[in-house]
Scaffold this motif. Structure first.
Motif, PDB file in Angstrom:
ATOM      1  N   THR A 187     -83.938 -87.907 -40.781  1.00 29.70           N
ATOM      2  CA  THR A 187     -82.683 -87.808 -41.525  1.00 29.70           C
ATOM      3  C   THR A 187     -82.660 -88.817 -42.657  1.00 29.70           C
ATOM      4  O   THR A 187     -82.354 -88.491 -43.804  1.00 29.70           O
ATOM      5  N   LEU A 188     -83.009 -90.056 -42.338  1.00 32.96           N
ATOM      6  CA  LEU A 188     -82.991 -91.106 -43.346  1.00 32.96           C
ATOM      7  C   LEU A 188     -83.907 -90.764 -44.529  1.00 32.96           C
ATOM      8  O   LEU A 188     -83.508 -90.849 -45.688  1.00 32.96           O
ATOM      9  N   ARG A 189     -85.143 -90.367 -44.203  1.00 29.64           N
ATOM     10  CA  ARG A 189     -86.095 -90.045 -45.262  1.00 29.64           C
ATOM     11  C   ARG A 189     -85.543 -88.976 -46.192  1.00 29.64           C
ATOM     12  O   ARG A 189     -85.641 -89.082 -47.407  1.00 29.64           O
ATOM     13  N   HIS A 190     -84.965 -87.945 -45.590  1.00 30.17           N
ATOM     14  CA  HIS A 190     -84.585 -86.821 -46.437  1.00 30.17           C
ATOM     15  C   HIS A 190     -83.189 -86.955 -47.030  1.00 30.17           C
ATOM     16  O   HIS A 190     -82.890 -86.289 -48.015  1.00 30.17           O
ATOM     17  N   VAL A 191     -82.379 -87.829 -46.455  1.00 32.59           N
ATOM     18  CA  VAL A 191     -81.125 -88.149 -47.147  1.00 32.59           C
ATOM     19  C   VAL A 191     -81.482 -88.898 -48.434  1.00 32.59           C
ATOM     20  O   VAL A 191     -81.010 -88.567 -49.523  1.00 32.59           O
ATOM     21  N   LEU A 192     -82.376 -89.882 -48.323  1.00 31.73           N
ATOM     22  CA  LEU A 192     -82.759 -90.650 -49.507  1.00 31.73           C
ATOM     23  C   LEU A 192     -83.432 -89.763 -50.541  1.00 31.73           C
ATOM     24  O   LEU A 192     -83.207 -89.864 -51.736  1.00 31.73           O
ATOM     25  N   ASN A 193     -84.261 -88.887 -50.051  1.00 30.06           N
ATOM     26  CA  ASN A 193     -85.150 -88.100 -50.866  1.00 30.06           C
ATOM     27  C   ASN A 193     -84.459 -86.920 -51.535  1.00 30.06           C
ATOM     28  O   ASN A 193     -84.859 -86.474 -52.598  1.00 30.06           O
ATOM     29  N   ALA A 194     -83.442 -86.376 -50.886  1.00 34.78           N
ATOM     30  CA  ALA A 194     -82.848 -85.136 -51.379  1.00 34.78           C
ATOM     31  C   ALA A 194     -81.343 -85.085 -51.130  1.00 34.78           C
ATOM     32  O   ALA A 194     -80.563 -84.831 -52.039  1.00 34.78           O
ATOM     33  N   GLY A 195     -80.948 -85.356 -49.900  1.00 32.09           N
ATOM     34  CA  GLY A 195     -79.541 -85.172 -49.523  1.00 32.09           C
ATOM     35  C   GLY A 195     -78.598 -86.005 -50.364  1.00 32.09           C
ATOM     36  O   GLY A 195     -77.511 -85.563 -50.742  1.00 32.09           O
ATOM     37  N   SER A 196     -79.028 -87.212 -50.667  1.00 34.61           N
ATOM     38  CA  SER A 196     -78.180 -88.106 -51.431  1.00 34.61           C
ATOM     39  C   SER A 196     -77.892 -87.522 -52.814  1.00 34.61           C
ATOM     40  O   SER A 196     -76.741 -87.503 -53.269  1.00 34.61           O
ATOM     41  N   LEU A 197     -78.918 -87.027 -53.480  1.00 36.67           N
ATOM     42  CA  LEU A 197     -78.725 -86.498 -54.832  1.00 36.67           C
ATOM     43  C   LEU A 197     -77.824 -85.270 -54.829  1.00 36.67           C
ATOM     44  O   LEU A 197     -76.857 -85.186 -55.592  1.00 36.67           O
ATOM     45  N   LEU A 198     -78.112 -84.313 -53.928  1.00 36.09           N
ATOM     46  CA  LEU A 198     -77.291 -83.099 -53.916  1.00 36.09           C
ATOM     47  C   LEU A 198     -75.866 -83.433 -53.468  1.00 36.09           C
ATOM     48  O   LEU A 198     -74.892 -82.940 -54.036  1.00 36.09           O
ATOM     49  N   GLY A 199     -75.761 -84.295 -52.458  1.00 34.49           N
ATOM     50  CA  GLY A 199     -74.435 -84.671 -51.956  1.00 34.49           C
ATOM     51  C   GLY A 199     -73.615 -85.372 -53.027  1.00 34.49           C
ATOM     52  O   GLY A 199     -72.455 -85.027 -53.277  1.00 34.49           O
ATOM     53  N   LYS A 200     -74.239 -86.342 -53.691  1.00 31.29           N
ATOM     54  CA  LYS A 200     -73.512 -87.099 -54.699  1.00 31.29           C
ATOM     55  C   LYS A 200     -73.175 -86.233 -55.908  1.00 31.29           C
ATOM     56  O   LYS A 200     -72.145 -86.433 -56.560  1.00 31.29           O
ATOM     57  N   SER A 201     -74.035 -85.268 -56.204  1.00 29.75           N
ATOM     58  CA  SER A 201     -73.717 -84.362 -57.310  1.00 29.75           C
ATOM     59  C   SER A 201     -72.498 -83.514 -56.970  1.00 29.75           C
ATOM     60  O   SER A 201     -71.619 -83.319 -57.811  1.00 29.75           O
ATOM     61  N   CYS A 202     -72.461 -83.003 -55.731  1.00 29.52           N
ATOM     62  CA  CYS A 202     -71.303 -82.197 -55.324  1.00 29.52           C
ATOM     63  C   CYS A 202     -70.042 -83.065 -55.316  1.00 29.52           C
ATOM     64  O   CYS A 202     -68.978 -82.647 -55.778  1.00 29.52           O
ATOM     65  N   GLN A 203     -70.186 -84.273 -54.800  1.00 31.98           N
ATOM     66  CA  GLN A 203     -69.049 -85.206 -54.799  1.00 31.98           C
ATOM     67  C   GLN A 203     -68.584 -85.482 -56.226  1.00 31.98           C
ATOM     68  O   GLN A 203     -67.392 -85.447 -56.528  1.00 31.98           O
ATOM     69  N   GLY A 204     -69.549 -85.733 -57.104  1.00 34.36           N
ATOM     70  CA  GLY A 204     -69.233 -86.076 -58.489  1.00 34.36           C
ATOM     71  C   GLY A 204     -68.544 -84.935 -59.216  1.00 34.36           C
ATOM     72  O   GLY A 204     -67.598 -85.156 -59.976  1.00 34.36           O
ATOM     73  N   THR A 205     -68.988 -83.727 -58.960  1.00 38.94           N
ATOM     74  CA  THR A 205     -68.407 -82.596 -59.674  1.00 38.94           C
ATOM     75  C   THR A 205     -66.955 -82.376 -59.236  1.00 38.94           C
ATOM     76  O   THR A 205     -66.102 -82.014 -60.040  1.00 38.94           O
ATOM     77  N   LEU A 206     -66.678 -82.660 -57.968  1.00 39.62           N
ATOM     78  CA  LEU A 206     -65.286 -82.536 -57.510  1.00 39.62           C
ATOM     79  C   LEU A 206     -64.429 -83.660 -58.113  1.00 39.62           C
ATOM     80  O   LEU A 206     -63.254 -83.468 -58.420  1.00 39.62           O
ATOM     81  N   LYS A 207     -65.052 -84.817 -58.277  1.00 38.96           N
ATOM     82  CA  LYS A 207     -64.354 -85.926 -58.935  1.00 38.96           C
ATOM     83  C   LYS A 207     -63.988 -85.552 -60.373  1.00 38.96           C
ATOM     84  O   LYS A 207     -62.872 -85.784 -60.827  1.00 38.96           O
ATOM     85  N   LEU A 208     -64.924 -84.944 -61.064  1.00 44.31           N
ATOM     86  CA  LEU A 208     -64.665 -84.551 -62.453  1.00 44.31           C
ATOM     87  C   LEU A 208     -63.523 -83.544 -62.547  1.00 44.31           C
ATOM     88  O   LEU A 208     -62.794 -83.508 -63.527  1.00 44.31           O
ATOM     89  N   ALA A 209     -63.399 -82.721 -61.498  1.00 52.36           N
ATOM     90  CA  ALA A 209     -62.353 -81.705 -61.520  1.00 52.36           C
ATOM     91  C   ALA A 209     -61.010 -82.266 -61.082  1.00 52.36           C
ATOM     92  O   ALA A 209     -60.023 -81.540 -61.036  1.00 52.36           O
ATOM     93  N   GLY A 210     -60.981 -83.545 -60.744  1.00 49.98           N
ATOM     94  CA  GLY A 210     -59.720 -84.178 -60.385  1.00 49.98           C
ATOM     95  C   GLY A 210     -59.270 -83.907 -58.960  1.00 49.98           C
ATOM     96  O   GLY A 210     -58.073 -83.977 -58.657  1.00 49.98           O
ATOM     97  N   HIS A 211     -60.213 -83.620 -58.052  1.00 49.40           N
ATOM     98  CA  HIS A 211     -59.836 -83.379 -56.654  1.00 49.40           C
ATOM     99  C   HIS A 211     -59.624 -84.690 -55.908  1.00 49.40           C
ATOM    100  O   HIS A 211     -60.062 -85.750 -56.351  1.00 49.40           O
ATOM    101  N   SER A 212     -58.996 -84.568 -54.732  1.00 49.62           N
ATOM    102  CA  SER A 212     -58.688 -85.763 -53.934  1.00 49.62           C
ATOM    103  C   SER A 212     -59.961 -86.421 -53.412  1.00 49.62           C
ATOM    104  O   SER A 212     -61.006 -85.778 -53.293  1.00 49.62           O
ATOM    105  N   GLU A 213     -59.820 -87.723 -53.089  1.00 50.61           N
ATOM    106  CA  GLU A 213     -60.932 -88.465 -52.489  1.00 50.61           C
ATOM    107  C   GLU A 213     -61.461 -87.748 -51.256  1.00 50.61           C
ATOM    108  O   GLU A 213     -62.653 -87.709 -50.996  1.00 50.61           O
ATOM    109  N   GLU A 214     -60.531 -87.194 -50.500  1.00 47.41           N
ATOM    110  CA  GLU A 214     -60.903 -86.568 -49.232  1.00 47.41           C
ATOM    111  C   GLU A 214     -61.814 -85.358 -49.495  1.00 47.41           C
ATOM    112  O   GLU A 214     -62.850 -85.196 -48.847  1.00 47.41           O
ATOM    113  N   LEU A 215     -61.421 -84.539 -50.450  1.00 50.60           N
ATOM    114  CA  LEU A 215     -62.241 -83.369 -50.762  1.00 50.60           C
ATOM    115  C   LEU A 215     -63.584 -83.798 -51.362  1.00 50.60           C
ATOM    116  O   LEU A 215     -64.626 -83.198 -51.073  1.00 50.60           O
TER     117      LEU A 215
END
Lengths: 419, 427
Positions: free
Chosen positions: A273-301
């Motif tokens: 899990t650690l290897r692949h979170v660092l390697n892939a999951g982090s980037l895709l996760g943070k991108s999805c998080q970031g795009t919701l941030k740009l759209a003005g969604h809540s912290e929770e979402l």
């Protein structure tokens, strides 16, 4: 990698010629989109569900994720690289393999990453107070979100290209004619070029939280290359399995913090899990998080967006890990793939075979390990793992209102699941 | 031409004897020092009597400045001992600094003493992996000149003083930019080392000799990522934009270094643009950032930017010059390194005018046996070094002129001294 992008449109040179005559970028990329669907069809016989899911999803967000291909074609730097790269043809520098892999390796295709970011953007919608100017009405996403999707692709590509360098640390004297050094130079600069474009694109978002978040994803990608034992080409080897399995709970709420590595090593599930979170999951996760941030969604979402991307990337990875062990496949597999790591956990005495590769992973008896994996519980555990992650991703998805984008994401998850 | 040469020679003798005594008393190192002095002074005269050189950047006003500087030189060069007393910095060549005797490094001692440990801490907070930390901090050992942070803080303080008088103080965000500039610089050094396969930097084995190249590359990306996170935390859109431009310039400069141009004119423009992107952009834009953080308006931030740009160009020109005249022991890296890498820098491009046989060598990037030695020799035979020195001088003088537009303060004086130091440094 740039070159893959370069080659792809060139294959359809007729379309290309048309493209250059049309000043409007959007029209131009639509032409490209047509050529890409043709391309997808060529490969369709092999992986029907996957390709259908992806090409249908592409239609939903207007046109394929990036006009990187165009922009790269038109940039001086890349034209320069293309010239230089020709000199590498015929050498066996892995940069060529990386470029080829980005083109043909359907499921690992980085374009799908940007696509996911756009789909989740569309599925979640955006807050009402964002001015029309900033929206791409036809596609149902914001311009800033499209830029972020490009950044995701560029970061991933840059990482893959940098990973594909050859280790020329003295006294490794494998580079008689300078090809490898030259290939390294081109690979390093191409990756840096992508990263510098990321910096510019991110700065233009004028959202410092997103800049910080995405920069931390680059940090995570870099960190991934240091986890656990490595051979001299920096290929990863699994850590020696620990006897006592500790519960591993280090994924904190604040994903700007770095991950603690040492505790996870030797615990197959946590280490994978650690290897692949660092390697892939982090980037895709943070991108999805970031795009919701740009759209003005809540912290929770936003947090849920992170989990969605992370779980989807892990499900994807588990699926890729199982592929080399499917009936009829042969060929090499990664030593840190889930099936092998679970097999090792179950039968720690196999680690002596792994240790033979500490100098060079090619010394390892893959034939023997494959046999062990096929006989052990590793594949079954991996399948379970994949299902867990798919379902975690689906769970987040189901909290969003029904839409064609949501259906497309569900189809992609299903396509990963079924293969 | 004839009278000019005579004047040059006479002047060389005069200044040279004044400062160093008769030439025969020097060792090897002294010779190169003397040589630099000679060439420098020759440069002034050349510029004064022939404005052919100044045509391509049209800074005729500098001729006046240089004339007055020249007078200062002669006036101050009365005895060797006073001259030596002016040299306050350790790395500073004995040089005249009439009126201002500020040592910016001493002036900013408190601000600068924690630069490296602060950067190391920032990197440590962002990874739990020892290997990564070691590679990423390898060049933050405190042995660098820390020129970029120094200049950034100097400008920050000078700008704050200019805008808010005595009660101004250094903002934490400005200090942060100073660190970030050094981090971006180091990230690019780390990647340069992998690209160029260099052996030594700053007097120790370079990072690509010590570690696996893939890991070194990743460590470079890591430093950049952390710097980028630090930039984002400043929460200033304009500063983020300005600093992201630096990263882009650095990479594009590196790309430019891969190619070369056919004609001489193109080649020189190519070289100057490359120099701006690879060196001056970082200084100019980090200095602009600290000005923006001080709340400077467009004029003032442009002034700061131009100071940094000229200083950066001057710095790199001197660097390219030193590559031909220093010995490796002093530089901490081998000399004629640029030629060995196939790069034609200003001295070679200037030398080309007199020795066209350099052209094919430039085009083949000094690859054939004997090319490097031959080019090195021709550069020394030509006026290439003087002309490079002259061009560097122009940029540093321009930087001084710009610094003079700020309100007078020790920091503003420091900016002027720094431009002088950049021009006259020995390493």
């Amino acid at each position: 990698m740039s070159l893959s992008k370069l080659v792809l449109p060139l294959k359809y040179s007729k379309n290309c010629r048309k493209m250059f005559q049309i000043p409007n970028m959007i029209n131009a990329t639509r032409h490209l989109s047509v050529s890409k669907v043709h391309f997808a069809k060529l490969a369709q016989e092999k992986k029907p569900d996957w390709n259908r899911a992806v090409s249908e999803a592409e239609k939903i967000v207007g046109y394929p994720t990036s006009f990187l291909s165009l922009r790269w074609l038109l940039s001086d730097e890349i034209a320069n690289v293309a010239l230089h790269l020709r000199k590498l043809v015929g050498s066996n520098h892995p940069l060529l393999k990386t470029a080829k892999g980005l083109l043909y390796n359907g499921k690992n295709n980085m374009q799908a990453w940007g696509l996911i970011v756009l789909l989740i953007s569309k599925a979640a919608g955006h807050s009402a107070d964002i001015p029309d100017m900033e929206q791409d009405k036809a596609a149902g996403v914001l311009h800033s979100q499209r830029a972020l999707a490009e950044v995701t692709e560029m970061m991933r590509t840059s990482h893959l290209v940098h990973k594909g360098l050859v280790n020329l640390q003295p006294p490794n004297n494998i580079d008689a004619n300078g090809d490898m050094m030259f290939g390294n130079k081109i690979a390093l600069l191409s990756g840096d070029y992508l990263l510098s474009n990321c910096c510019i694109e991110l700065a233009n978002l004028r959202n410092q939280d997103v800049v910080e978040l995405m920069s931390s994803a680059v940090r995570d990608l870099a960190e991934a290359e240091f986890v656990g034992p490595r051979d001299k080409e920096n290929n990863p080897l699994p850590a020696r399995p620990k006897n006592v399995q500790q519960e591993y709970t280090q994924f904190t709420d604040n994903n700007l913090e770095p991950l603690i590595v040492s505790e996870a090593l030797g615990n197959a599930h946590a280490e994978w899990t650690l290897r692949h979170v660092l390697n892939a999951g982090s980037l895709l996760g943070k991108s999805c998080q970031g795009t919701l941030k740009l759209a003005g969604h809540s912290e929770e979402l936003q947090k849920k967006g992170y989990l969605f991307g992370k779980h989807l990337a892990l499900a994807w990875q588990a699926c890729l890990d199982r592929e080399p062990f499917q009936p009829g496949s042969s060929g090499p597999f990664s030593l840190v793939c889930a099936p092998l790591m679970f097999t090792l956990q179950n039968k720690p005495e196999l680690y002596e075979h792994i240790e033979k590769g500490l100098e060079n992973v090619e010394e390892i008896d893959y034939h023997l390990l494959r046999k062990e994996v096929l006989e052990g519980p590793g594949l079954e555990t991996t399948k379970k793992l994949q299902k867990e992650h798919s379902q975690a991703a689906l769970k987040v998805l189901n909290e969003l209102p029904p839409s064609d984008a949501r259906t497309a994401l569900a189809n992609i998850i299903a396509a990963v699941q079924e293969s | 031409m004839g009278s000019k040469t005579i004047l040059n020679v006479r002047f060389h003798e005069k200044i040279g004897n004044l400062i160093f005594g008769p030439p025969c008393t020097f060792g090897k190192r002294g010779c190169s020092t003397a040589f630099r002095w000679y060439s420098q002074c020759g440069g002034y005269l050349q510029c004064y009597y022939s404005d052919r050189l100044s045509q391509w950047n049209g800074q005729h006003r500098n001729v006046l400045n240089i004339k007055s500087m020249l007078n200062q030189y002669i006036a101050s060069a009365t005895t060797t001992t006073t001259l030596r007393n002016y040299a306050t910095m350790n790395t500073h060549q004995p040089g005249p600094m009439p009126d201002y005797q500020v040592d910016p490094y001493r002036l900013l001692e408190d601000d600068l003493k924690d630069v490296y440990s602060y950067i190391k801490n920032a990197l440590r907070r962002n990874t739990y992996q020892r290997d990564l930390y070691e590679i990423a901090t390898y060049y933050f050992d405190g042995n660098g000149k820390a020129l970029r942070p120094m200049v950034a803080i100097l400008m920050a303080r000078a700008m704050n003083f200019h805008m808010y008088n005595e009660n101004s103080t250094l903002l934490p965000s400005q200090r942060e930019v100073a660190m970030i500039s050094e981090m971006i610089h180091t990230a690019s050094l780390v990647h340069d080392d992998v690209i160029d396969q260099s052996d030594f930097r700053r007097g120790k084995p370079s990072v690509n000799v010590m570690w696996n190249h893939k890991q070194v590359t990743m460590a470079g990306d890591f430093i950049l990522a952390i710097a980028s996170m630090m930039i984002a935390r400043l929460k200033n859109n304009d500063v983020t934009l300005v600093l992201s431009q630096v990263v882009s310039d650095l990479v594009q400069g590196e790309f430019m270094q891969l190619g070369s141009k056919e004609t001489e004119n193109e080649r020189f423009a190519h070289y100057l643009t490359k120099t701006y992107r690879k060196t001056a952009s970082l200084m100019a834009n980090s200095i602009k950032s600290v000005a923006l953080l001080a709340g400077a308006d467009e004029n003032l931030s442009e002034l700061a930017y131009q100071y940094g740009r000229n200083l950066g160009l001057g710095f790199q020109l001197v660097d390219d010059l030193l590559d031909f005249v220093s010995n490796s022991e002093m530089m901490g890296k081998p000399t004629a390194a640029d030629l060995k890498l196939g790069l034609a820098t200003a001295p070679v491009l200037f030398a080309c005018e007199k020795y066209p046989e350099l052209n094919p060598m430039i085009m083949r990037r000094f690859q054939e046996p004997g090319d490097v030695e031959k080019a090195f020799e021709l550069v020394h035979k030509s006026k290439g070094l003087e002309q490079t020195q002259f061009l560097a001088k122009q940029h540093c003088t321009e930087a001084m002129r710009i610094a003079n537009q700020l309100k007078e303060s020790p920091f503003q004086k420091g900016l002027i001294v720094t431009a002088d130091y950049v021009l006259n440094r020995m390493k």
